[in-house]
Design an enzyme around this catalytic site. Structure first.
Site, mmCIF file in Angstrom:
data_model
loop_
_atom_site.group_PDB
_atom_site.id
_atom_site.type_symbol
_atom_site.label_atom_id
_atom_site.label_comp_id
_atom_site.label_asym_id
_atom_site.label_seq_id
_atom_site.Cartn_x
_atom_site.Cartn_y
_atom_site.Cartn_z
ATOM 1 N N HIS A 270 0.870 -1.183 0.000
ATOM 2 C CA HIS A 270 0.000 0.000 0.000
ATOM 3 C C HIS A 270 0.903 1.229 0.000
ATOM 4 C CE1 HIS A 270 0.039 -0.743 4.608
ATOM 5 N NE2 HIS A 270 0.851 0.254 4.389
ATOM 6 N N HIS B 268 -2.368 5.030 9.051
ATOM 7 C CA HIS B 268 -1.258 5.982 9.029
ATOM 8 C C HIS B 268 -1.730 7.292 9.634
ATOM 9 C CE1 HIS B 268 -0.470 2.979 5.928
ATOM 10 N NE2 HIS B 268 0.805 3.216 6.091
ATOM 11 N N HIS C 252 11.385 -0.035 2.410
ATOM 12 C CA HIS C 252 11.350 1.428 2.351
ATOM 13 C C HIS C 252 11.746 2.017 3.696
ATOM 14 C CE1 HIS C 252 7.314 0.587 3.970
ATOM 15 N NE2 HIS C 252 6.935 1.847 3.991
ATOM 16 N N GLU D 139 6.420 -3.199 8.125
ATOM 17 C CA GLU D 139 5.042 -3.496 7.712
ATOM 18 C C GLU D 139 4.914 -4.903 7.143
ATOM 19 O OE1 GLU D 139 3.553 0.970 6.315
ATOM 20 O OE2 GLU D 139 4.197 -0.445 4.802
#
Lengths: 279, 113
Positions: A12, A59, A195, A242
């Site tokens: 996502h 988030h 990331h 994640e």
């Protein structure tokens, strides 16, 4: 009896939302990502799942550090579209399945001893909606599947371990199989892959790690579930933790599940992976 | 237990306690009215969140790495970024200590924004 017919691991990334909303999916920079979902959408259309259980993280659209649950299950009839600081996307509300959620809550808490936080109101955002966008076409009034959010703390350490996430997936599978209604369910594990979004190491990616993770997820998830947060963060960037949510999906499909699709695209700052399993 | 990683801030509970008020300010920016209020008068907006003079200064200076180190979680910080016209990649370039253009030049597919 309800059963889990498929699982998807997928990334996502917030920028995908506006790309969908503004009809930019066929632009050269984005086409490789969306093309990979063409066969996935066909596969899903053939399977016709009734419900998608979406394992995701918020988030800071709806969950704040006043109270931060480790695992939070949506138990509502419907879920609002959240504003995560950039405005509310013009998407239809998400229809849940409160009866199934109630059953899952009871089975997971009583039988499998996962102490979930149960939520009657959740506003979902890109962590949930981007995977939905990638897999399903919505109409003006709704989505082709009902969906249940399962929110995981992957941002404020201490996080649940990768193995705990995997075990939750296994428990989810067992819980689904004791639901009397004849439902077909898919589980989506979302997030990452590599990331890092802060510090001098902003923009760090590691395709080799990401491909290894996909290999392991397919061939030896039990072993992969022993990975530590430290290892993921060192090798794939701090925000790549994640990925533990992909293990919930893998736990929820059969250990012998067949891998159907696999793709990897890393244009900017996040390794965007895709893997699907059947059975 | 977690060990430090070079050039990386690990957002743990200790840091979250420190940045709690900053993160509450960021969370408030998840509504159009509050974003307008922030843009209209940052000082008045910040006054509602019991920030220290140093924390306010970090916001006024758009010092994104300073805010991360003060306990602002990146996903919360993005809301200040958005309200001040600094998208993720602009914030990232600053945290790396480079210009936006120099950062984009390090990416594979620059059109994917």
């Amino acid at each position: 009896m309800a059963r889990i017919v498929g699982g998807l691991g997928l990334s996502h990334v917030p920028s995908i939302g506006p790309v969908v909303d503004r009809g930019r999916t066929q632009e050269p920079a984005w086409k490789p990502l969306f093309d990979a979902y063409v066969p996935v959408r066909e596969w899903l259309a053939k399977m016709k799942p009734d419900v998608a259980i979406v394992v995701y993280n918020d988030h800071a659209a709806d969950f704040t550090f006043d109270k931060y649950p480790t695992f939070a299950l949506g138990v509502a009839e419907r879920y609002l579209i959240g504003d995560e600081g950039f405005g509310t996307r013009a998407l239809p509300e998400v229809t849940g399945d409160a009866e199934l959620s109630t059953h899952l809550a009871q089975a997971l808490i009583y039988e499998h001893e996962f102490d979930l936080t149960l939520c009657q109101k959740i506003a979902v955002e890109h962590g949930f909606l981007v995977p939905m966008n990638l897999c399903f076409a919505h109409g003006p009034s709704g989505w082709p599947v009902r969906a249940i959010p399962l929110q995981v703390n992957v941002i404020q350490h201490p996080l649940p371990t990768a193995r705990r996430c995997y075990r939750l997936g296994q428990a989810l599978r067992a819980a689904v199989e004791t639901y009397p209604e004849d439902l077909k369910i898919v589980v989506m594990g979302t997030g990452g892959m590599s990331h890092q979004l802060q510090g001098k190491r902003f923009g760090y990616m590691n395709e080799k790690f990401d491909q290894w993770f996909l290999d392991q997820l397919e061939s030896d998830p039990e072993a992969l579930a022993r990975i530590t947060h430290q290892e993921i963060m060192e090798q794939a960037g701090a925000e790549a933790v994640e990925l533990i949510m992909w293990l919930t999906m893998r736990g929820a499909v059969s250990p012998r599940a067949r891998r159907v699709h696999r793709n990897y695209y890393a244009p900017m700052t996040t390794g965007m992976g895709l893997i699907t399993f059947e059975g | 237990m977690l060990r430090p990683i070079p050039d990386t801030t690990i957002f743990d509970l200790r840091l979250s306690r420190r940045g709690y008020r900053l993160n509450q300010l960021c969370a408030a920016l998840c509504s159009p009215e509050e974003r307008e209020a922030f843009k209209r008068d940052e000082q008045a907006f910040m006054a509602r969140f019991d920030l220290t003079a140093e924390e306010k200064d970090l916001i006024l200076k758009r010092d994104f790495q300073g805010l991360i180190e003060a306990g602002c979680n990146i996903y919360f910080l993005l809301k200040i970024g958005s309200a001040t016209g600094n998208g993720l990649y602009r914030m990232g370039a600053q945290m790396r200590g480079e210009s936006y253009e120099a950062f984009l030049a390090t990416r594979k597919i620059r059109g994917a924004v």
